[in-house]
Design an enzyme around this catalytic site. Structure first.
Site, PDB file in Angstrom:
ATOM      1  CG  ASP A 167      -1.834   1.127   1.327  1.00 27.10           C
ATOM      2  OD1 ASP A 167      -2.291   1.578   0.256  1.00 27.10           O
ATOM      3  OD2 ASP A 167      -2.122   1.596   2.437  1.00 27.10           O
TER       4      ASP A 167
ATOM      5  CG  ASP B 241      -3.310   1.198   6.177  1.00 30.63           C
ATOM      6  OD1 ASP B 241      -4.036   0.265   5.796  1.00 30.63           O
ATOM      7  OD2 ASP B 241      -3.459   2.371   5.809  1.00 30.63           O
TER       8      ASP B 241
ATOM      9  CG  ASP C 128      -4.308  -2.132   2.546  1.00 31.46           C
ATOM     10  OD1 ASP C 128      -4.789  -1.735   1.477  1.00 31.46           O
ATOM     11  OD2 ASP C 128      -3.538  -1.454   3.226  1.00 31.46           O
TER      12      ASP C 128
END
Length: 1218
Positions: A486, A850, A854
């Site tokens: 990410d 995080d 996700d």
């Protein structure tokens, strides 16, 4: 008729879900049960043991197939590759046990909810429900659907109005009683398993049963000391396992114990408020939220709003605002009521309510949605109790090896039968010795040895603050060759720095306001939007919330006050009251109140609020979000014509850009504002300008990406941010190396007369130096020469384009993924889908994020790593408390070390079995076997110690540019075992035959007189008694012989040298000498063996059942073993473990990897027209017409018409969840 019968016999449980199961109906058959009982008695319980290991055999033997509606036993089978079986009994719940009378009439419903499965499951007039309990979840038989369905939750088919009208006033006490009986208690109970039950489970493990059989054989042959030692070790092993399982059980029990003891207040229909224990809650109850509160169930918020901490779910301890479910008059399922993410209305079990905001119509209320193990917290606990098996080659290959070793044992069994029968040994003794040889090849410590490497790796990871809830995945980390990251909060800093604002007036961008000056944003609609359009809350005097929102709010220099202070000025319940601070720019407005909030959603890429300025009678809408998204909801005449160029100017420099918009609501009625649909609010807006924020790379990002690149591990960025920003961050972090070309893939949905299309755009550097800019240009017909492009190119695409390619260009998708590096504006569902597509190309995928947006991707990846403060969350198998990506190479290093250790231990134990098997075959030829203490030294002092310490070697600090072998059935490993077996066989057979040629040799058990008469020739210090024949009583065989005296030191030293050879250090582990305990044990074992070999002490020789030989023979034995070691070490280190040599062999003989991504790379390298940079492809260009993926099915509504700038704000969803 027969087809219908088969269809009724089988059904699917949880169809389409992760835990999908096939369920088959069976009925007990008395004759079969009686036959099985007789067979169990005749086999002394062995059949019962087999049924315990194979529940499906038990069902097939005792029952006959029948339709599920008549079944009293069901057989469940997982639909994954592992096809695991479970047996469950069907039980009935009788409503006649309730305190109140229940109607037996067919037409009368049992519960008010017309969608409830309970009404469809009730069998009348018996008033019973047929149920099964599977992995803590209860299912009832639905008579209409003809299948078992979950209870303990509200059905998804309920609409918003159903939830408000059916459950808004609470349930009657009678309906509560029915639901309590059917759904069970709202508890997440983890039973602390009794020690006796854990003990029985361990003892009945096939491995321990096999070991018990083996030890019985050894004991029957008088190997008492050896057998007792193995029994003691086995007992210790079982006790440690039971202790570990018991501790886990206690820890998990303590984790969930408080959940079941929460006092709650509910509303009972026609009775009012009632206080009760949370264990009595049922789906449909109305729960009142008093304030700070730990949620004991999943619930849908229906009145008021609240702020919760969802750290347990996502790993992010950022306050999340929850809004009430709107009362919409339509029949759509409540989860699909609007474009908004339904989770914004759901309060999840285990999360903490930290603030409540009543609507003015009473306290905050929520409808209980799911109870017990159906909840989010229940799902987390179930995932720990019932982990999913891993489809990893190592484990399937290990089983194949075990079968191979067992086959060797079977061959030995028949060999022993032949030899002993030939010598006329009684059948009983022959069978016993044959069975002993059968058990020789499978090492008793093999299962434990394969997992111990993971235990060491897990401890080392814990020291690095990386926590693991799925230890089996550690080995899988050793195979990772692609890592997805990410962006925000992972590669870049979580907090953003304000750079400047770019306001617009009259369709034109104005002079930017820089925050470097230290001055706050000047008053205006842009300032009002920045001050009010956020999800920040005031908690104990501190403003908390998303870091981006916090920075934006700080830029206005306004302050937030408790909403109870001045809410009277605004006439309705407010979320926030914001006032100018001392350093704020002069403002004519005294305060702004946020009346309603439409929270941010990753899939929508925007948020909006309805606010009121103090002293005004009308309301304002403010929106912020992704610039491209916000522009679509604005009137086209308010969006500057140079909007794309202005946006690009900032994104190519890596800035995070947020757009803001506004409109005035022409209504004065507060109730209208409360019931406005989001679609109505977010339309016809005026574009206000851009907020530019600097998104700095974390200092660890660049070195880690460089380390992964040098290790030939691909890195990919998957982000929800702007595509240009993502490309720039990828270049700045050198995820896209300097000098590489970036090709942007832009795909468009088919329109009325135009098929779906894909355009390939080349990003070119126009200038060099610190102030360089980039432009996206069409290369037109001037195709870039092949030599200039080379293979150093990277594809970048948005979530919208990914969706179009996924649906219409499935043939292009693998080609793009093989070189795709940046995927921007990706929704959570698309992130998961992308990782699955990478896995289909045979990549081993790691995902680092995080934990918030996700979660799905972290679960789907082979190794998901959540950067979180939580030690364990439902988000991912691995959690790093250090909030940067340094954890990724750490995890890969430990994974590689654990994998190599597992392979090393496996090879060692395989060689241990083969070496022992060869020596046993030779000794069996003359009806002999090693002695008690000879086995004791080999098995306990060497093999067990080696297995316990071999895997504790630490990981090598530098990642090698290649991965360790991922499967046991690979040429280097098979050759290693084969060649070492050959070396051992040659040395043992040579020694066995050569000792017979010596002038001092005699067959001791046949010529004991000769031996005793000539013993002075060998040692003047030894005195042997005539009855010294060891404790093995088999006649005519004996332990005492020159063959055992010769073979024992050879095999013992062979065990030690093989352990050394298979403990290779660099490139995946540190050198062997850094493993101090292991090195010491090897040296001690070698010293002890040499000492026994060369000592002339009668006590040692008598105890070890050896015969003293001449010194030159002992030296010859040592030289033979050392020569074997040197040859084996050279072959292993210089040939079998020589990576470059194997690459050369592969090239010379044309062997290529069978991985899909390797195949595609090879094809594309040979394609002179790839990558395309000079054309637009259409989905109708293929020979077979349109490239449409029929397997794709959208679960979200897609509006029929495309939205164009300036037209009605109907949203077109390209980023639908898969």
């Amino acid at each position: 008729m027969e087809e219908n019968s088969k269809k009724d016999h089988r059904a699917l449980l949880n169809q389409g879900e992760e835990d999908e199961l096939e369920v088959f109906g069976y009925r007990d058959h008395n004759v079969r049960k009686a036959l099985c009982l007789v067979a169990s008695v005749l086999t002394c319980g062995v059949l019962l043991l087999v049924f315990y290991w194979r529940p499906q055999w038990r069902v097939w033997a005792n029952c006959i197939p029948c339709p599920l509606r008549e079944a009293d036993t069901v057989l469940l089978r997982t639909t994954d590759k592992f096809q695991r079986y479970m047996r469950k009994k069907v039980f009935c719940l009788y409503l006649s046990t309730l305190k109140f009378p229940v109607s037996k009439k067919w037409e009368e419903s049992l519960v008010a909810d017309c969608h409830s499965i309970i009404n469809q499951a009730l069998i009348k007039p018996e008033l019973k429900l047929r149920c099964i309990q599977v992995q803590k979840i209860r299912y009832v038989w639905n008579n209409l659907e003809k299948q078992f369905q979950k209870v303990g939750l509200l059905e998804d088919s309920n609409s918003c109005s159903d939830i408000h009208q059916t459950f808004g006033l609470g349930l009657t006490s009678e309906e509560q009683e029915v639901r309590r009986l059917v759904c069970g208690p709202n508890t997440i109970e983890v039973e602390i398993q009794p020690i006796w039950k854990l003990l029985v489970k361990q003892v009945l493990n096939p491995f321990y049963v096999f070991q018990a059989f083996t030890l019985t054989l050894w004991l029957s042959q008088g190997y008492i000391e050896y057998s007792v030692a193995i029994i003691i070790l086995t007992v210790i092993s079982i006790v440690l396992s039971v202790y570990d399982l018991r501790q886990q059980s206690v820890k998990l029990h303590n984790l969930v114990e408080d959940h079941n003891k929460v006092q709650v207040t509910i509303i009972v229909k026609d009775k009012g408020l009632e206080e009760l224990e949370s264990r009595l809650l049922v789906p449909g109850d109305i729960l009142l939220l008093p304030g700070k509160f730990s949620l004991p169930c999943d619930a849908i918020l229906i009145d008021g709003s609240c702020v919760v901490n969802e750290g347990m779910l996502t790993g992010e301890s950022i306050p999340v605002t929850k809004t009430p479910l709107p009362q919409m008059e339509n029949t759509m399922p409540w989860k699909c009521h609007s474009l908004e993410d339904y989770r914004k209305h759901v309060l999840f079990c285990g999360t903490e309510v930290i603030q409540v905001k009543p609507s003015g119509q009473g306290p905050v209320r929520a409808v209980v949605l799911q109870t017990g193990y159906n909840t989010a917290k229940g799902d987390l606990v179930r995932s720990i109790l019932y982990p999913r098996p891993l489809n990893f080659k190592l484990y399937s290959d290990a089983f194949k090896f075990m079968v191979f070793l067992a086959c060797l044992g079977v061959m030995g069994f028949f060999y022993a039968l032949g030899v002993y029968a030939y010598h006329g040994v009684p059948p009983k003794d022959t069978a016993t010795m044959a069975l002993i040889l059968l058990t020789t090849t499978v090492p008793p410590v093999l299962p434990a040895a394969l997992t111990i490497g993971n235990v060491y790796a897990q401890k080392r990871l814990k020291k690095q603050k990386i926590f693991c809830i799925s230890p089996q995945r550690i080995n899988m980390c050793g195979q990772i060759n692609l890592v997805c990251f990410d962006k925000t909060g992972t590669l870049t800093e979580d907090g953003l720095d304000l750079w400047q604002t770019v306001p617009t007036t009259d369709n034109c961008f104005q002079e930017a306001h820089s925050f470097a000056s230290g001055q706050a944003v000047p008053w205006g609609p842009l300032c009002a939007a920045m001050a009010s359009c956020h999800s920040l809350i005031l908690l104990d005097g501190t403003i908390q919330g998303d870091p981006l929102d916090l920075k934006m709010f700080e830029g206005t220099a306004w302050k937030m006050e408790d909403c109870n202070v001045d809410s009277g000025k605004f006439g309705m319940s407010v979320s926030n009251i914001i006032k100018p601070g001392p350093k704020a720019s002069p403002s004519p407005v005294e305060a702004i109140a946020t009346l309603r909030q439409f929270p941010f959603s990753s899939s929508l890429q925007r948020m909006s609020v309805i606010a009121q300025l103090a002293g005004e009678n009308h309301f304002h809408v403010y929106m912020k979000g992704a610039p491209e998204m916000v522009a679509r909801f604005c009137r086209s005449e308010t969006v500057p014509k140079d909007f794309p160029q202005e946006l690009r100017k900032y994104t190519v420099q890596g800035f995070r850009v947020i757009a803001l918009a506004h409109k005035t609501l022409k209504m004065g009625n507060l109730s209208e504002v409360e019931h406005l649909a989001r679609e109505k609010v977010e339309s016809e807006l005026t574009f206000l300008g851009l907020l530019i924020m600097e998104n700095r790379l974390k200092k660890e990002t660049k070195p880690v990406l460089k380390e992964l690149s040098e290790a030939h591990i691909r890195t990919v960025m998957i982000t929800g941010d702007n595509l240009q920003t993502a490309v720039t961050v990828a270049k700045n972090s050198e995820m896209i190396p300097p000098g590489s070309q970036v090709i942007i893939v832009e795909a468009n949905e088919p329109e009325e007369f135009v098929p779906a299309s894909v355009t390939w755009q080349l990003v070119e550097n126009q200038e060099t130096g610190p102030g360089k800019t980039e432009t996206c240009v069409y290369t037109g017909n001037s195709s870039t020469p092949r030599g200039d492009r080379g293979s150093c190119y990277h594809f970048a695409m948005s979530g919208k384009s990914y969706q179009v390619v996924f649906e219409h260009f499935t043939n292009l998708l693998p080609k793009i993924l093989v070189n795709g590096t940046v995927f921007a504006r990706m929704s959570p569902g698309q992130k998961s889908s992308l990782i699955e597509e990478f896995q289909k190309l045979n990549y081993y995928v790691g995902m680092c994020g995080d934990g918030a947006n996700d979660c799905g991707a972290l679960k789907v990846a082979h190794a998901g790593i959540s950067l979180s403060e939580q030690e364990a969350s439902v988000a991912s198998p691995f959690t790093s408390k250090t909030a940067n990506i340094k954890c990724v190479p750490h995890l890969i290093r430990e994974g590689r070390a654990a994998l190599v250790s597992s392979f090393g231990v496996f090879k060692y134990l395989t060689m241990y079995g083969i070496i022992q098997f060869i020596s046993a075959l030779l000794l069996y030829w003359q009806l002999q076997l090693f002695g008690n203490y000879q086995y004791l030294v080999q098995d306990v002092a060497i093999t067990l110690m080696v297995c316990l310490t071999m895997s504790s070697t630490h990981a090598y600090p530098k990642l090698a540019p290649y991965r360790p072998a991922g499967q046991l059935l690979s040429p280097p490993l098979l050759l290693s075992i084969f060649l070492n077996s050959c070396f051992s066989c040659i040395v043992q057979i040579s020694a066995f035959l050569y000792v017979k040629q010596q002038p001092w040799y005699c067959e001791v058990y046949q010529y004991s007189e000769c031996f005793l008469a000539n013993q002075s020739n060998f040692s003047t210090t030894m005195s042997l008694e005539r009855n010294w024949t060891g404790n093995t009583t088999l006649i005519p065989g004996s332990v005492l012989s020159f063959e055992t005296t010769t073979l024992w030191p050879i095999t013992t030293i062979n065990y030690i040298t093989v352990a050394f050879i298979f403990s290779k250090g660099k490139p995946f582990r540190k050198p062997i000498y850094t493993n101090y305990i292991f090195s010491f044990l090897l040296l001690a074992a070698l010293g002890l063996t040499i000492f026994i070999l060369f000592s002339d002490f009668p006590v040692i020789y008598r105890g070890m059942e050896l015969i003293p030989t001449i010194a030159s023979w002992r030296v010859l034995i040592l030289v033979a073993t050392l020569t074997q070691f040197c040859v084996a070490f050279f072959v292993e280190d210089a040939i079998l473990q020589n990576h470059e040599l194997w690459l050369l062999i592969k090239r010379e003989f044309g062997f290529y990897s069978k991985s899909q991504y390797r195949t595609w790379q090879k094809k594309l390298a040979e394609d002179s027209n790839w990558p395309p940079t000079n054309r637009t492809d259409y989905s109708g260009d293929g020979k077979k017409g349109f490239y449409i993926n029929r397997g794709y099915e959208s679960h979200e509504q897609i509006p029929e018409r495309k939205f164009k700038l300036g037209s009605q704000p109907t949203e077109q969803h390209f980023w639908t969840r898969l």
